[in-house]
Design a protein around this motif. Structure first.
Motif, mmCIF file in Angstrom:
data_model
loop_
_atom_site.group_PDB
_atom_site.id
_atom_site.type_symbol
_atom_site.label_atom_id
_atom_site.label_comp_id
_atom_site.label_asym_id
_atom_site.label_seq_id
_atom_site.Cartn_x
_atom_site.Cartn_y
_atom_site.Cartn_z
ATOM 1 N N ARG A 209 8.511 8.138 0.233
ATOM 2 C CA ARG A 209 7.248 8.567 -0.498
ATOM 3 C C ARG A 209 6.142 7.684 -0.075
ATOM 4 N N GLY A 210 6.215 7.046 1.175
ATOM 5 C CA GLY A 210 4.917 6.353 1.780
ATOM 6 C C GLY A 210 4.732 5.066 1.217
ATOM 7 N N GLU A 211 5.623 4.431 0.695
ATOM 8 C CA GLU A 211 5.631 3.040 0.120
ATOM 9 C C GLU A 211 5.862 2.034 1.442
ATOM 10 N N LEU A 212 4.886 1.327 1.774
ATOM 11 C CA LEU A 212 4.833 0.264 2.741
ATOM 12 C C LEU A 212 5.148 -1.224 2.386
ATOM 13 N N ILE B 112 0.911 -1.316 -0.129
ATOM 14 C CA ILE B 112 0.055 -0.125 0.003
ATOM 15 C C ILE B 112 1.039 1.290 -0.091
ATOM 16 N N ASN B 113 0.392 2.343 -0.292
ATOM 17 C CA ASN B 113 1.032 3.501 0.017
ATOM 18 C C ASN B 113 0.232 4.437 0.765
ATOM 19 N N THR B 114 0.844 5.134 1.859
ATOM 20 C CA THR B 114 0.352 5.835 2.985
ATOM 21 C C THR B 114 -0.614 6.922 2.378
ATOM 22 N N GLU C 60 -5.383 3.320 5.535
ATOM 23 C CA GLU C 60 -5.424 3.241 7.164
ATOM 24 C C GLU C 60 -6.135 1.762 7.043
ATOM 25 N N ASP C 61 -7.188 1.470 6.379
ATOM 26 C CA ASP C 61 -7.825 0.187 6.678
ATOM 27 C C ASP C 61 -6.925 -0.980 6.198
ATOM 28 N N PHE C 62 -6.319 -0.952 5.229
ATOM 29 C CA PHE C 62 -5.384 -2.148 5.054
ATOM 30 C C PHE C 62 -4.173 -2.313 5.834
ATOM 31 N N ILE C 63 -3.760 -1.181 6.321
ATOM 32 C CA ILE C 63 -2.595 -1.045 7.553
ATOM 33 C C ILE C 63 -3.213 -1.692 8.709
ATOM 34 N N ALA C 64 -4.300 -1.481 9.008
ATOM 35 C CA ALA C 64 -5.084 -2.189 10.255
ATOM 36 C C ALA C 64 -5.099 -3.490 10.084
ATOM 37 N N LEU C 65 -5.553 -4.170 8.814
ATOM 38 C CA LEU C 65 -5.513 -5.518 8.570
ATOM 39 C C LEU C 65 -4.253 -5.993 8.593
ATOM 40 N N VAL C 66 -3.245 -5.604 8.059
ATOM 41 C CA VAL C 66 -1.743 -6.063 8.286
ATOM 42 C C VAL C 66 -1.412 -5.979 9.681
ATOM 43 N N GLN C 67 -1.747 -5.180 10.250
ATOM 44 C CA GLN C 67 -1.408 -5.051 11.912
ATOM 45 C C GLN C 67 -2.121 -6.276 12.555
ATOM 46 N N TRP D 196 0.372 4.229 -10.154
ATOM 47 C CA TRP D 196 1.891 4.536 -10.226
ATOM 48 C C TRP D 196 2.507 3.652 -9.412
ATOM 49 N N LEU D 197 3.779 3.595 -9.606
ATOM 50 C CA LEU D 197 4.642 2.609 -8.726
ATOM 51 C C LEU D 197 4.401 3.200 -7.359
ATOM 52 N N GLY D 198 4.607 2.145 -6.453
ATOM 53 C CA GLY D 198 4.623 2.641 -5.063
ATOM 54 C C GLY D 198 3.357 2.228 -4.347
ATOM 55 N N GLY D 199 2.767 1.029 -4.713
ATOM 56 C CA GLY D 199 1.769 0.445 -3.690
ATOM 57 C C GLY D 199 0.329 0.718 -4.232
ATOM 58 N N PHE D 200 0.305 1.640 -5.411
ATOM 59 C CA PHE D 200 -1.166 2.373 -5.981
ATOM 60 C C PHE D 200 -1.707 1.222 -6.525
ATOM 61 N N ASN D 201 -1.134 -0.024 -7.196
ATOM 62 C CA ASN D 201 -2.041 -0.999 -7.905
ATOM 63 C C ASN D 201 -2.626 -1.810 -6.893
ATOM 64 N N PHE D 202 -1.853 -2.150 -5.846
ATOM 65 C CA PHE D 202 -2.495 -2.961 -4.824
ATOM 66 C C PHE D 202 -3.494 -2.074 -4.064
ATOM 67 N N ALA D 203 -3.275 -0.737 -3.934
ATOM 68 C CA ALA D 203 -4.498 -0.089 -3.274
ATOM 69 C C ALA D 203 -5.776 -0.167 -4.227
ATOM 70 N N TRP D 204 -5.625 -0.170 -5.356
ATOM 71 C CA TRP D 204 -6.778 -0.440 -6.270
ATOM 72 C C TRP D 204 -7.617 -1.872 -6.101
ATOM 73 N N ALA D 205 -6.597 -2.683 -6.130
ATOM 74 C CA ALA D 205 -7.117 -4.119 -5.934
ATOM 75 C C ALA D 205 -7.814 -4.285 -4.702
ATOM 76 N N TRP D 206 -7.447 -3.622 -3.411
ATOM 77 C CA TRP D 206 -8.034 -3.875 -2.313
ATOM 78 C C TRP D 206 -9.382 -2.906 -2.378
ATOM 79 N N ALA D 207 -9.414 -1.960 -2.841
ATOM 80 C CA ALA D 207 -10.256 -0.778 -2.596
ATOM 81 C C ALA D 207 -11.644 -1.223 -3.703
ATOM 82 N N SER D 208 -11.234 -1.690 -4.853
ATOM 83 C CA SER D 208 -12.162 -2.126 -5.960
ATOM 84 C C SER D 208 -12.875 -3.445 -5.440
ATOM 85 N N GLY D 209 -12.160 -4.403 -4.687
ATOM 86 C CA GLY D 209 -12.787 -5.628 -4.256
ATOM 87 C C GLY D 209 -13.566 -5.218 -2.887
#
Ligand code: FDA
Length: 408
Positions: A100-103, A55-57, A82-89, A388-401
């Motif tokens: 640049r906020g890349e986790l 993810i990216n922050t 924040e939602d995905f970070i909570a899941l990871v935690q 973009w590069l930097g965790g954004f494609n997974f951000a979209w995978a999680w959000a659209s899912g």
């Protein structure tokens, strides 16, 4: 024998498919995930150099490319970083932030895949791998208790059979890296139901060159330089990497998201300095110096030698005093705005993502449901949404899912 029925069938056990699967099952729905590959989440395992930049922050619609820049807004606002970070935690996955906020995972991308598979297992999701879908039939009934889709499937080591479902989710990703299971199947399904496909192209991908620029680039393989790379649509101040095949590194990968075949790109090779002032001042103060000496503080020696041969061969051994001001100004302009025309890119073999895909105008940005076929959904990279590069494609995978799961 009647076909086995599921409330929801998801095609694709990748990032978006697995995420949507457990989120849907949490509502008490029976969920089956089908994938033709022998393993779930192969791209997740490869991602982030094996550490998954999950993810990216700082995710916003500006980090995405697609025909409709507003399409991503609703989904991104309802499932945030924040939602995905909570899941990871919650799963105790150790991670760290790069620039640049890349986790990234501290240990391995496996941690993210295991997180998704654990959630799927806990929610009662069924996953069938090594299974191809040979045909999809829609019943198009208004009666929601009737199955809406019948899928003819062919397991690798089993008998062909049919499955039925009320909701069908296409999560087959893009065309990048066919050896990881990528296929154009999602686009075929979309077209079967009348959807338009925005032409696809390899993206987040290095550029290749065939002219003498390419020869110089090859000779510098392994060297990285902080540059500003831009074209008419975007500009990125990031490192660029010279390779045996062409130009790579974050600056080039990011710019590839905005590049059309045949276009030139412009690279500021020395954004940290004002080369014009530097050269004209040096000419006054140290007129006996050569260009290579003035620029030695800014470029590694190998790079400087190659640039010398490429950009100022004629003045290689000339003292600054004997080089006209306009020549120095012109050289400064070249170093600040090096115009090159890539022959192409390294293509789907290495591209991180596919640009283009199922056009967003016929899909609801709120629910991911098709506007042309009720109960049919598209999520993740199969859509015309490229991050973009930097965790954004997974951000979209999680959000659209997530958006899809909320509406099923
Ligand atoms: P995804 O590709 O994850 O899943 C699609 C699934 O569908 C696959 O399992 C595939 O086998 C299956 N499938 C395809 N055709 C099928 C068919 N005909 N029948 C059945 N199943 C079928 N992003 C990011 O944010 N951070 C990162 O660090 C990286 N790193 C990275 C590295 C590399 C090498 C690549 C290639 C990509 C990345 N990405 C990334 C991008 C990211 O991996 C990608 O955007 C998401 O995985 C997309 O998720 P999807 O679920 O849409 O597709």
């Amino acid at each position: 024998m009647s076909a086995q029925h599921f409330d929801t069938i998801i095609i694709g056990a990748g990032a978006s498919g697995l995420f949507c699967a457990f989120q849907t099952a949490l509502f008490g729905k029976s969920v089956l995930v089908l994938d033709h590959a022998n393993k779930a989440g192969k791209k997740i395992l490869m991602s982030g150099g094996g550490r998954c930049n999950f993810i990216n922050t700082n995710v916003g619609s500006a980090n995405f490319v697609g025909e409709n820049p507003h399409f991503v807004k609703s989904a991104l606002s309802r499932y945030t970083s924040e939602d995905f970070i909570a899941l990871v935690q919650k799963h105790g996955v150790a991670y760290h932030e790069k620039g640049r906020g890349e986790l990234f995972c501290d240990n391995s991308s496996k941690d993210i895949l295991n997180l998704l598979l654990t959630e799927c297992q806990d929610a009662g999701v069924s996953i069938r791998l090594n299974t191809s879908i040979t045909a999809i039939h829609a019943a198009n009934t208004d009666n929601n208790t009737m199955p809406n889709f019948t899928l003819d499937v062919q397991p690798k080591d089993g008998k062909a059979h049919s499955l039925t479902c009320q909701f069908l989710v296409v999560a087959t990703g893009g065309l990048s890296i066919p050896t990881l299971g990528a296929s154009g199947f999602g686009y075929q399904v979309a077209q079967q139901f009348g959807h338009r496909i925005v032409p696809t192209t390899a993206s987040l991908v290095p550029f290749t060159f065939t002219d003498d620029t390419g020869e110089m680039i090859k000779s510098l393989a392994g060297i990285s330089l902080d540059v500003v790379a831009k074209n008419a649509r975007a500009s990125f101040a990031l490192p660029m990497l010279f390779t045996h095949r062409g130009l790579s590194g974050p600056a080039m990968l990011q710019l590839s998201n905005y590049w059309q075949a045949g276009e030139s790109i412009t690279i500021n090779l020395l954004p940290a300095a004002d080369v014009k002032t530097l050269l004209l001042t040096a000419k006054k103060r140290t007129p006996k110096q050569r260009l290579r000496t003035v620029l030695a503080d800014f470029f590694p020696k190998k790079l400087l030698t190659a640039f010398e041969a490429h950009f100022w061969q004629a003045h290689k051994d000339t003292e600054l005093a004997n080089i006209k001001d306009e020549t120095l100004v012109s050289l400064a302009e070249t170093l600040h705005a090096w115009q090159i025309k890539p022959a192409g890119t390294e293509g789907y073999r290495v591209a991180e993502v596919t640009r283009g895909g199922v056009a967003s105008d016929d899909v609801s940005g709120k629910t991911m449901e098709s506007k042309l076929q009720p109960n049919l959904f598209f999520i993740g990279e199969v859509l015309d949404v490229t991050g973009w590069l930097g965790g954004f494609n997974f951000a979209w995978a999680w959000a659209s899912g997530y958006a899809c799961a909320q509406s099923i």
